[in-house]
Scaffold this active site. Structure first.
Site, PDB file in Angstrom:
ATOM      1  N   CYS A 179      -6.295  -2.281  -1.818  1.00  0.00           N
ATOM      2  CA  CYS A 179      -5.532  -1.774  -0.674  1.00  0.00           C
ATOM      3  C   CYS A 179      -5.498  -0.253  -0.606  1.00  0.00           C
ATOM      4  CB  CYS A 179      -4.109  -2.324  -0.712  1.00  0.00           C
ATOM      5  SG  CYS A 179      -4.040  -4.123  -0.658  1.00  0.00           S
ATOM      6  N   HIS A 320       4.040   2.112   2.692  1.00  0.00           N
ATOM      7  CA  HIS A 320       3.076   1.023   2.540  1.00  0.00           C
ATOM      8  C   HIS A 320       3.660  -0.225   3.196  1.00  0.00           C
ATOM      9  CE1 HIS A 320      -0.379  -0.967   0.839  1.00  0.00           C
ATOM     10  NE2 HIS A 320       0.380  -1.843   0.218  1.00  0.00           N
ATOM     11  N   GLU A 331       9.229  -0.145  -3.449  1.00  0.00           N
ATOM     12  CA  GLU A 331       8.746   1.086  -2.823  1.00  0.00           C
ATOM     13  C   GLU A 331       9.895   1.979  -2.371  1.00  0.00           C
ATOM     14  OE1 GLU A 331       5.684   2.698   0.653  1.00  0.00           O
ATOM     15  OE2 GLU A 331       6.388   0.610   0.728  1.00  0.00           O
ATOM     16  N   LYS A 352       2.479  -1.419   9.359  1.00  0.00           N
ATOM     17  CA  LYS A 352       2.083  -2.816   9.169  1.00  0.00           C
ATOM     18  C   LYS A 352       2.973  -3.781   9.941  1.00  0.00           C
ATOM     19  CE  LYS A 352       0.017  -2.144   4.584  1.00  0.00           C
ATOM     20  NZ  LYS A 352       0.320  -0.697   4.461  1.00  0.00           N
ATOM     21  N   HIS A 357      -1.395  -6.174   7.678  1.00  0.00           N
ATOM     22  CA  HIS A 357      -1.880  -5.516   6.462  1.00  0.00           C
ATOM     23  C   HIS A 357      -3.408  -5.515   6.484  1.00  0.00           C
ATOM     24  CE1 HIS A 357      -2.453  -4.121   2.530  1.00  0.00           C
ATOM     25  NE2 HIS A 357      -1.572  -4.848   1.861  1.00  0.00           N
ATOM     26  N   PHE A 416      -3.176  -4.188  -5.025  1.00  0.00           N
ATOM     27  CA  PHE A 416      -3.428  -5.103  -6.124  1.00  0.00           C
ATOM     28  C   PHE A 416      -4.118  -4.353  -7.264  1.00  0.00           C
ATOM     29  CE2 PHE A 416      -3.750  -9.243  -3.395  1.00  0.00           C
ATOM     30  CZ  PHE A 416      -2.379  -9.267  -3.299  1.00  0.00           C
TER      31      PHE A 416
END
Length: 429
Positions: A179, A320, A331, A352, A357, A416
């Protein structure tokens, strides 16, 4: 002493809303959702049945480019004409070429521009074509497997398609770090431009991963939304107490990077400047963030330090913000740690919530959105916030954007494999 600033002098977009930078900005500014029920294949067998995929695109939706005097005009036209058939592209490469051509045209650059290259990020590359070809191979034998399957599907081909379409002979690289891919591609480009190893770079990210295999895989991982199949536009809801997973998105967000003095000398419009980049790894888990967030904090602090900025100078954070329970809360907590008391005066949003995403294109999406926000004095919203989660107690611009001019912003990107990246951007003066 601040390092040299790198200008964003051209922007191009292919998003769930369609082709074009202004189409994208209009939808995001108004807080519209690009999420819908999947109709590219039958999703009824999957727990998740919604996504924010790209619509059908055509290469002719991007502007044609003038040729540099060093490039034979006829040769340039032949390259475009030969490759104009959509069947020669994966969905990702078609979106990438359309967005790249728009960005290049917007920057006032030409096909065959000297000392120019391409550095982009992706997670899956042309994965949809590869998945389709494997499916056809095992059901139909060898009859329907195209000779283009391998060269179209591999990740590394994406930058090559852009280089061919723009006739650029400089560096042509693809980063695939999950990502954070396009944020990391931007950091890579930043270093090359500051070192004088390139004059101008087409940068950004692209992914087109709405496929049966990906939807099934993410459903099995229980990381995608399954509770809003009947109301797709409400499925992506970062920071909301009822969020239940992310929505898989698609798109290409491309931008032209060059040293600020070079952009201004040639009269280019500077949307924003990139000032600093930081990247770390939690070294914690394949798919889960470290709950302590130590390395997430360090990536943001590193970007601020390299930009020569105090936390108090930041007015906006492009989160994010995936819409997953743990990640959103972690976050927010990390942002509060970095900004301390200033966090209560800071606002931010998750793009997003509107475009889903887009995997390896996430960072580029955030950078483009932030550049347009800085340029136009308007901060886009986080939509679908009906009940703010107490664990996400910041001003996330719920449901409505805000007309406000900020001087600097931070774009956060988490992925990830425990990867974390952040970019600090400044308003063009």
């Amino acid at each position: 002493m601040r390092p040299s600033r790198i200008a964003i002098s051209g922007i191009g977009v292919a998003s769930p809303f369609g082709a074009g930078r202004e189409c994208y900005w209009d939808h995001v500014k108004q807080g519209r959702s690009g999420t819908r029920r999947i109709d590219e294949f039958d999703p009824s067998q999957f727990a998740c049945q919604v996504a924010a995929p790209l619509p059908a695109l055509c290469v002719d939706q991007a502007p044609r480019l003038e040729s540099h005097p060093s490039l034979d005009t006829q040769a340039g036209d032949d390259v475009l004409r030969e490759r104009a058939e959509a069947r020669r592209y994966s969905r990702a490469s078609l979106a990438a070429v359309i967005a790249a051509r728009e960005a290049w045209h917007d920057a006032g650059l030409r096909m065959g521009e000297p000392d120019a290259g391409v550095i982009i990020g992706t997670g899956g590359g042309g994965i949809e074509l590869g998945e389709k070809q494997y499916r056809e191979f095992f059901t139909d034998g060898l009859k329907r497997v195209t000779p283009y399957a391998i060269p179209i599907a591999i990740c590394g081909m994406l930058s090559s398609e852009i280089s061919i379409a723009l006739q650029l002979h400089g560096i042509s690289h693809v980063l695939s770090t999950g990502c954070t891919s396009s944020t990391d591609a931007t950091g890579y480009a930043l270093g090359l431009l500051r070192a004088g190893e390139a004059e101008v770079l087409l940068c950004g990210g692209v992914d087109a991963c709405v496929t049966p295999g990906m939807i099934y895989g993410f459903s099995r991982m229980r990381v995608v939304s399954t509770a809003f199949n009947d109301v797709p536009e409400q499925a992506s809801r970062p920071f909301d107490a009822t969020r239940d997973g992310f929505v898989l998105g698609e798109g290409a967000w491309m931008y032209v990077l060059e040293r600020e003095e070079r952009a201004r000398a040639r009269g280019a419009h500077v949307y924003a400047v990139i000032e600093g980049y930081g990247s770390t790894c939690d070294a914690y888990h394949r798919v889960q963030m470290d709950p302590e967030g130590i390395q997430i904090v360090r990536a943001m602090a590193m970007a601020l330090q390299r930009a020569g900025r105090a936390p108090e100078s930041i007015g906006y954070v492009n989160f994010h913000g995936t819409s997953t329970q743990l990640n959103d809360a972690i976050e927010i907590r990390c942002v509060r740690t970095v900004f301390d008391g200033h966090a209560d005066r800071l606002c931010g949003s998750s793009t997003k919530s509107m475009v889903g995403h887009p995997q390896g294109a996430s960072g580029a999406c955030g950078i483009v959105t932030t550049a347009l926000a800085l340029d136009r004095g308007f901060l886009p919203p986080t939509i679908n916030v009906t009940h703010l989660d107490p664990a996400c107690d910041m001003d996330v611009l719920p449901n409505q954007g805000r007309a406000i001019q900020v001087e600097a912003a931070l774009c956060n990107c988490l992925g990830f494999g425990s990867k974390n990246s952040a970019v600090v951007m400044g308003r063009a003066q």
